[in-house]
Design a protein around this motif. Structure first.
Motif, short mmCIF file in Angstrom:
data_model
loop_
_atom_site.label_atom_id
_atom_site.label_comp_id
_atom_site.label_asym_id
_atom_site.label_seq_id
_atom_site.Cartn_x
_atom_site.Cartn_y
_atom_site.Cartn_z
N ARG A 1 8.70 -25.78 -7.89
CA ARG A 1 10.01 -25.24 -8.23
C ARG A 1 10.08 -23.74 -7.97
O ARG A 1 11.14 -23.23 -7.56
CB ARG A 1 10.35 -25.60 -9.67
CG ARG A 1 10.69 -27.08 -9.77
CD ARG A 1 11.37 -27.45 -11.05
NE ARG A 1 10.41 -27.63 -12.12
CZ ARG A 1 10.70 -28.26 -13.25
NH1 ARG A 1 11.91 -28.75 -13.45
NH2 ARG A 1 9.79 -28.39 -14.19
N VAL B 1 14.20 -29.39 -6.42
CA VAL B 1 13.15 -30.37 -6.62
C VAL B 1 13.66 -31.50 -7.50
O VAL B 1 14.32 -31.26 -8.52
CB VAL B 1 11.90 -29.73 -7.26
CG1 VAL B 1 10.81 -30.77 -7.49
CG2 VAL B 1 11.39 -28.59 -6.40
N VAL C 1 11.48 -32.43 -2.36
CA VAL C 1 11.97 -31.06 -2.22
C VAL C 1 13.05 -31.10 -1.13
O VAL C 1 12.76 -31.44 0.02
CB VAL C 1 10.85 -30.09 -1.84
CG1 VAL C 1 11.39 -28.66 -1.78
CG2 VAL C 1 9.70 -30.19 -2.84
#
Length: 428
Positions: free
Chosen positions: A336, A346, A362
Motif C-alpha cells: 500500500r 490495493v 495492485v
C-alpha cells in the motif's frame, strides 16, 4: 509515545508530498499516531502549531484566523483536535493561498464532520508505518511501479531469512522505536495499545464502558490478520470463555473508531470490471491492523513463539499459521505504501466458495493489474502459484504481471512467467 529520533528517516511518501506542495496550497497527512507525520511535515514548515498542546490549541481556538496570518508554510499538527481549523485553511485556499502554504496532520478523523469536505482544495496523503526499505533493510531491486508498467527487472539477492522477518513483525515500523532494544520496545507497543483503549477512543468521541471487552475484541481482530473472517466470527472469538457475544451495536462502533484513528486498516475486495469474466467474488474486506507489531503484542506473541507456530491468545480459523498472517500483514503494508507512490490501489480477490483466492491485486492507471500471492516458504511449489495461474487464465493480457512474495533469498522469473520476489527486495 517514544524516544526522540536522532535523525530523520526518508519516507516513500516524501517525493509525493514535495510534488504536491510545489503546486498545491494545502496538503493533509493522515495516519495512526507514531508513524512520523509530524516529523515529515515539520521539515517543510516554517510555523508549527501543535493542537495536542493545550497552549497552542487555546491560542488557535481564541483566534482561528491566525492560521492564515502566520508565516507559511504553516503546519497544523493534530488538526482534528480543533476541526474548525480545516475550514480556516479551506477558506484561505479559496482566497488564493500560495502553493505549499498549509500542512495538516491528523491521527484521527474528527468526531463530527467539518463544515466542508475540502474536496478540490485540500489534498490528503496517507502515511503508514515504515516499510522494510524505509527501515534500511536492503536496497530494493524489484520495483512495484515497474511491475505495474510491465517493465520490471526481476533480479537481486538478500541474506534475510525467516527469523529476520519474524523480528521485523514484532518490532514494528514506528520510527521512534527502531533503535530501541526488544524489551523496552515491547513496553512501548503495550503502551500504544493501552493508549488506544484509555485515551484514543475517548478522544475520538467513543466512550469505552467495557475496556476488557474492547481489548478482547481487538485481540480477536488481531488474530484475524490476513483473513476475510466475518465480523460475527471475530465477535464470537472475542467472547469465547467469557460471556455471550457482544451485540453488533457494540462491535460496530469499535470497528468504526479503530478505522477513524487509522489503526484498523482493512484491504477491500476487488471490484472486478464488467467483462472481466469473473463472478461470485466475495465483497468482504481482508483484516489488517496498521502494523503487524500491534497484532503481535495484542496476542502476546514474540518472534520465537511465531516461528514455533503458536496461534496466539484468540483462535480465529485460518488457512496456515499466525506467522503467515502477520507476514501477509507486512506485505500489505509494503504494497500500500508503494502503490500510493505509483497512484495505484490495493485490493484482494476471493471466490465465494473459497475455491480461488489471490492475496492482493495492485491496480494502477489504465487498469494495469498486478496479482500478488504471499508465501512464507523460501522456495515456492506448484501449489503456491495455482491461484495466480488460474487468474491469468481468466484475465489473459489484462493481467500485467504475477508475483509471488516470499521469505527466500533470490528474485527470479519462473518459466511460467511468475516473478518470485523476497519481500526484502521489493520497493516502490
Amino acid at each position: 509515545m517514544s524516544p526522540a529520533q536522532t535523525s530523520y528517516r526518508s519516507r516513500v511518501v516524501d517525493a509525493q508530498l514535495d510534488e504536491y506542495l510545489a503546486e498545491l496550497p494545502a496538503v493533509a497527512i493522515d495516519g495512526p499516531k507514531g508513524v512520523g507525520k509530524t516529523a515529515t511535515a515539520s521539515r517543510r514548515a516554517r510555523t508549527v502549531l501543535r493542537l495536542d498542546d493545550e497552549a497552542d490549541r487555546g491560542v488557535v481556538e481564541a483566534d482561528p484566523g491566525r492560521l492564515s496570518r502566520a508565516g507559511p508554510p504553516v503546519l497544523v499538527d493534530e488538526w482534528q483536535r480543533l476541526p474548525a481549523t480545516w475550514d480556516v485553511v479551506r477558506r484561505a485556499v479559496d482566497d488564493g493561498a500560495d502553493a505549499g502554504a498549509f500542512l495538516l496532520t491528523g491521527s484521527a478523523s474528527p468526531g463530527t464532520p467539518q463544515t466542508h469536505s475540502g474536496a478540490g482544495r485540500i489534498v490528503t496523503l496517507r502515511m503508514r508505518p515504515l516499510t522494510l526499505p524505509e527501515r534500511s533493510w536492503e536496497v530494493p531491486s524489484v520495483s512495484l511501479a515497474g511491475l505495474l508498467a510491465g517493465q520490471a527487472r526481476i533480479e537481486g539477492a538478500t541474506s534475510r531469512v525467516l527469523e529476520h522477518y519474524a523480528d521485523a513483525l514484532v518490532g514494528g515500523g514506528f520510527p521512534g522505536m527502531q533503535h530501541v532494544s526488544p524489551r523496552p520496545r515491547r513496553a512501548l507497543l503495550e503502551g500504544y495499545v493501552d493508549r488506544i483503549v484509555d485515551r484514543d477512543f475517548p478522544e475520538a468521541g467513543r466512550e469505552v464502558r467495557n475496556p476488557a471487552g474492547l481489548r478482547r475484541w481487538m485481540r480477536a481482530l488481531a488474530a484475524a490478520s490476513g483473513t476475510s473472517a466475518s465480523y460475527e466470527t471475530i465477535r464470537d472469538a472475542a467472547s469465547a470463555g467469557h460471556t455471550d457475544p457482544p451485540p453488533r451495536t457494540t462491535t460496530q462502533p469499535y470497528r468504526d473508531t479503530l478505522e477513524r484513528i487509522w489503526v484498523y486498516d482493512p484491504v477491500p475486495a476487488w471490484d472486478a470490471p464488467s467483462g472481466a469474466g469473473l463472478s461470485r467474488l466475495v465483497s468482504s474486506p481482508k483484516h489488517f491492523l496498521a502494523d503487524p507489531a500491534l497484532a503481535a503484542v495484542l496476542l502476546d506473541m514474540d518472534a520465537e513463539a511465531l516461528i514455533r507456530g503458536d496461534d496466539g491468545q484468540v483462535a480465529v480459523q485460518r488457512d496456515g499459521t499466525l506467522l503467515g498472517g502477520l507476514f501477509e500483514s507486512l506485505v500489505a503494508l509494503s504494497l500500500r505504501v508503494f502503490a500510493q507512490a505509483a497512484d495505484a490501489r490495493v485490493s484482494h480477490l476471493r471466490t465465494r466458495g473459497g475455491e480461488h483466492e489471490v492475496d492482493f491485486l495492485v491496480e494502477g492507471r489504465g487498469r494495469r493489474l498486478v496479482a500478488v500471492e504471499v508465501k512464507l516458504a523460501s522456495a515456492p511449489s506448484a501449489r503456491d502459484v495455482r491461484h495466480l495461474l488460474w487468474l491469468k487464465d481468466q484475465l489473459g493480457d489484462a493481467l500485467t504481471d504475477m508475483v509471488l512474495v516470499t521469505t527466500g533469498r533470490d528474485a527470479y522469473r519462473r518459466p511460467d512467467g511468475i516473478a518470485v520476489v523476497p519481500l526484502a527486495l521489493l520497493g516502490p
